[in-house]
Write a protein that holds these residues in place. Structure first.
Motif, mmCIF file in Angstrom:
data_model
loop_
_atom_site.group_PDB
_atom_site.id
_atom_site.type_symbol
_atom_site.label_atom_id
_atom_site.label_comp_id
_atom_site.label_asym_id
_atom_site.label_seq_id
_atom_site.Cartn_x
_atom_site.Cartn_y
_atom_site.Cartn_z
ATOM 1 N N ILE A 7 29.378 32.085 41.439
ATOM 2 C CA ILE A 7 29.728 33.334 42.123
ATOM 3 C C ILE A 7 30.614 33.075 43.340
ATOM 4 O O ILE A 7 31.522 33.847 43.635
ATOM 5 N N GLU A 8 30.380 31.966 44.029
ATOM 6 C CA GLU A 8 31.149 31.648 45.230
ATOM 7 C C GLU A 8 32.624 31.388 44.926
ATOM 8 O O GLU A 8 33.468 31.456 45.830
ATOM 9 N N ASP A 9 32.953 31.095 43.666
ATOM 10 C CA ASP A 9 34.327 30.760 43.282
ATOM 11 C C ASP A 9 35.008 31.821 42.414
ATOM 12 O O ASP A 9 36.176 31.666 42.054
ATOM 13 N N ILE A 10 34.286 32.865 42.061
ATOM 14 C CA ILE A 10 34.861 33.922 41.216
ATOM 15 C C ILE A 10 35.766 34.804 42.068
ATOM 16 O O ILE A 10 35.421 35.163 43.194
ATOM 17 N N GLU A 11 36.918 35.151 41.512
ATOM 18 C CA GLU A 11 37.901 35.972 42.221
ATOM 19 C C GLU A 11 38.276 37.193 41.389
ATOM 20 O O GLU A 11 38.277 37.132 40.154
ATOM 21 N N MET A 12 38.618 38.280 42.087
ATOM 22 C CA MET A 12 39.098 39.490 41.406
ATOM 23 C C MET A 12 40.314 39.132 40.544
ATOM 24 O O MET A 12 41.187 38.373 40.974
ATOM 25 N N GLY A 13 40.342 39.693 39.340
ATOM 26 C CA GLY A 13 41.476 39.480 38.450
ATOM 27 C C GLY A 13 41.402 38.209 37.618
ATOM 28 O O GLY A 13 42.235 37.998 36.728
ATOM 29 N N MET A 14 40.437 37.341 37.900
ATOM 30 C CA MET A 14 40.275 36.099 37.138
ATOM 31 C C MET A 14 40.033 36.450 35.671
ATOM 32 O O MET A 14 39.297 37.388 35.370
ATOM 33 N N THR A 15 40.651 35.727 34.761
ATOM 34 C CA THR A 15 40.482 35.973 33.324
ATOM 35 C C THR A 15 40.167 34.680 32.591
ATOM 36 O O THR A 15 40.523 33.594 33.043
#
Length: 147
Positions: free
Chosen positions: A12-20
């Protein structure tokens, strides 16, 4: 044939908006038969050429949930990946998937609540650029704090 990105975990700490993340898979007759066996859904539209030819689909089709399972594979193996807890999924089936079709399944991050470890993902599957399934998934992402 299966084409996908490296498997693993995105915390969760590394997830970014728009990541696919995505995968590609050819749906085979064997896949359809195995899904029918496991799910016990032996509807002849999936298994019987003669029967299926006389339906609205004019031929055999894969189970919709087999196609949806490819979304689950992207979520469980890539984004967020190992340790993810599926909380919900909406699905809309737009077109059939047939034996031999190459399915492209993709998920995209559209909302993140880091404090609650919740991630919302836009999901779709397509065949030859035409969307066959759309939906949204809600998941609980793994965290480095719980390693």
């Amino acid at each position: 044939m299966l084409d996908n990105l490296p498997r693993g975990t995105i915390c969760i700490e590394d997830i970014e908006m728009g990541m696919t993340r995505h995968l590609r898979k050819v749906v085979t007759d064997e896949d359809i038969e195995m899904f029918a066996q496991v799910s016990t859904d032996r509807n002849p539209v999936h298994l019987d050429d003669d029967y299926a030819r006389d339906t609205i689909f004019e031929g055999r089709i894969a189970h919709g949930m087999l196609t949806a399972g490819l979304i689950s594979a992207v979520i469980g193996e890539q984004l967020p990946g190992h340790g993810t807890v599926y909380m919900g999924q909406s699905l809309k089936f737009l077109a059939p998937v047939r034996p031999g079709d190459m399915v492209y399944a993709e998920v995209k991050v559209i909302d993140i609540d880091v404090a609650k470890r919740r991630v919302k993902l836009d999901c779709h599957c397509s065949v030859e650029g035409k969307k066959v399934l759309i939906g949204e998934a809600s998941v609980l992402a793994p965290s480095r704090k719980f390693d």
